[in-house]
Design an enzyme around this catalytic site. Sequence first.
Site, PDB file in Angstrom:
ATOM      1  N   ARG A 176      10.435  -0.077   9.612  1.00 23.95           N
ATOM      2  CA  ARG A 176      10.887  -0.530  10.918  1.00 23.95           C
ATOM      3  C   ARG A 176      12.396  -0.763  10.858  1.00 23.95           C
ATOM      4  NH1 ARG A 176       6.653   1.109  11.813  1.00 23.95           N
ATOM      5  NH2 ARG A 176       4.906   0.233  12.997  1.00 23.95           N
ATOM      6  N   GLY A 189       6.433   9.271  10.906  1.00 21.25           N
ATOM      7  CA  GLY A 189       5.783   8.968   9.637  1.00 21.25           C
ATOM      8  C   GLY A 189       4.270   9.011   9.702  1.00 21.25           C
ATOM      9  N   ARG A 244       0.821  -1.219   0.000  1.00 19.48           N
ATOM     10  CA  ARG A 244       0.000   0.000   0.000  1.00 19.48           C
ATOM     11  C   ARG A 244       0.852   1.265   0.000  1.00 19.48           C
ATOM     12  NH1 ARG A 244      -3.565  -1.010   5.082  1.00 19.48           N
ATOM     13  NH2 ARG A 244      -1.602  -1.939   5.723  1.00 19.48           N
ATOM     14  N   ILE A 245       1.833   1.337   0.903  1.00 16.51           N
ATOM     15  CA  ILE A 245       2.671   2.533   0.978  1.00 16.51           C
ATOM     16  C   ILE A 245       3.646   2.579  -0.191  1.00 16.51           C
ATOM     17  CG2 ILE A 245       4.384   3.758   2.368  1.00 16.51           C
ATOM     18  CD1 ILE A 245       3.027   2.662   4.844  1.00 16.51           C
ATOM     19  N   HIS A 284      10.497   8.938  14.332  1.00 19.55           N
ATOM     20  CA  HIS A 284       9.343   8.082  14.044  1.00 19.55           C
ATOM     21  C   HIS A 284       8.056   8.905  13.951  1.00 19.55           C
ATOM     22  CE1 HIS A 284       7.774   3.688  14.413  1.00 19.55           C
ATOM     23  NE2 HIS A 284       7.162   4.369  13.431  1.00 19.55           N
ATOM     24  N   GLU A 293      13.110   2.520  20.723  1.00 18.76           N
ATOM     25  CA  GLU A 293      12.477   3.835  20.724  1.00 18.76           C
ATOM     26  C   GLU A 293      11.759   4.066  22.049  1.00 18.76           C
ATOM     27  OE1 GLU A 293       9.897   4.123  17.342  1.00 18.76           O
ATOM     28  OE2 GLU A 293      11.517   3.833  15.891  1.00 18.76           O
TER      29      GLU A 293
END
Length: 321
Positions: free
Chosen positions: A236, A287, A154-155, A285, A265
Amino acid sequence: MKVAVLDDYFDTVRTLDCFAKLDGHEVTVFTDHVQDTDALAERLVPFEALVLIRERTKIGGELLERLPNLKLISQRSVYPHLDIEACTRLGIVVSSNLHAGMPSYPTAELTWALILAAARQLPKQVADLKAGRWQTAMGRTLRGKTLGIYSYGRIGQVVAGYAQAFGMNVLVWGGESSRERAVADGLTAAASRQEFFSDPDVVSLHLRLTDSTRGLVKAPDLALMKPDSILVNTSRAGLIEPGALVAALRAGRPGMAAVDVFEEEPVTDQDNPLLRLDNAICTPHIGYVTREDWEVQFSDIFDQINAFADGHPINVVNPGA
């Protein structure tokens, strides 16, 4: 219900319009990050429902055993950070809308922002200008170059469209179905893994982190990349074997990296090796962190809480609970 929202770093959730969906519940928002099991157990023991922001906090079986009041975990997207077996055994429902039909446009947009920032060396140019230095580096034009997309999902499909709008060629690698979709859309699938890493000017990773994809990109793959190429990772950090990216950047292949994700993280240690490299652009992070996207995400998350409270849970990933 007594609801805890975890890891809302800059106290944003309560400012969302959809937060009104929790009217009638007793809500506590935690803005710090805690991973220690003892500290989490002490903090969370009163709560009946947890709202998790993606994978910011790992919820394991040892912790769950110490939360006797917990009935529901509500979140969005995948759940590698949750012990689903323990949840089921303890009768804790996990509701997660996997938004299967909608890509994360904010992540795709950040991917493209990082590609542009790396190609034009924007962080360096901005910092040098603020320090009184004028035009200190030479950028690269993207038009006519090749973008390699690892996994045409999808991305990846959205990022491929951005690349074509900028006049780039697109080369795809991934599983058989991923390559077939790319070819069906008029793109080129790499003939081999070696070609995929050695030919593109930019390589962008768009895979989910699973047991089968953890450490998938290895040091020999990165060593194939051009010395002036860019590696982008907004997926990731665990997709790349530990330590391989830092070593590759120090060796000069690829020439630059732009990353939004880290092995641990949140990153608060300024001595993190990636942060110390001049040829790495790093973001925390972000996004999926846009107001518009959070309105969509948390609307779903809060709907799941209300459905559970009404006795009709939705998007349940562990029906055995």
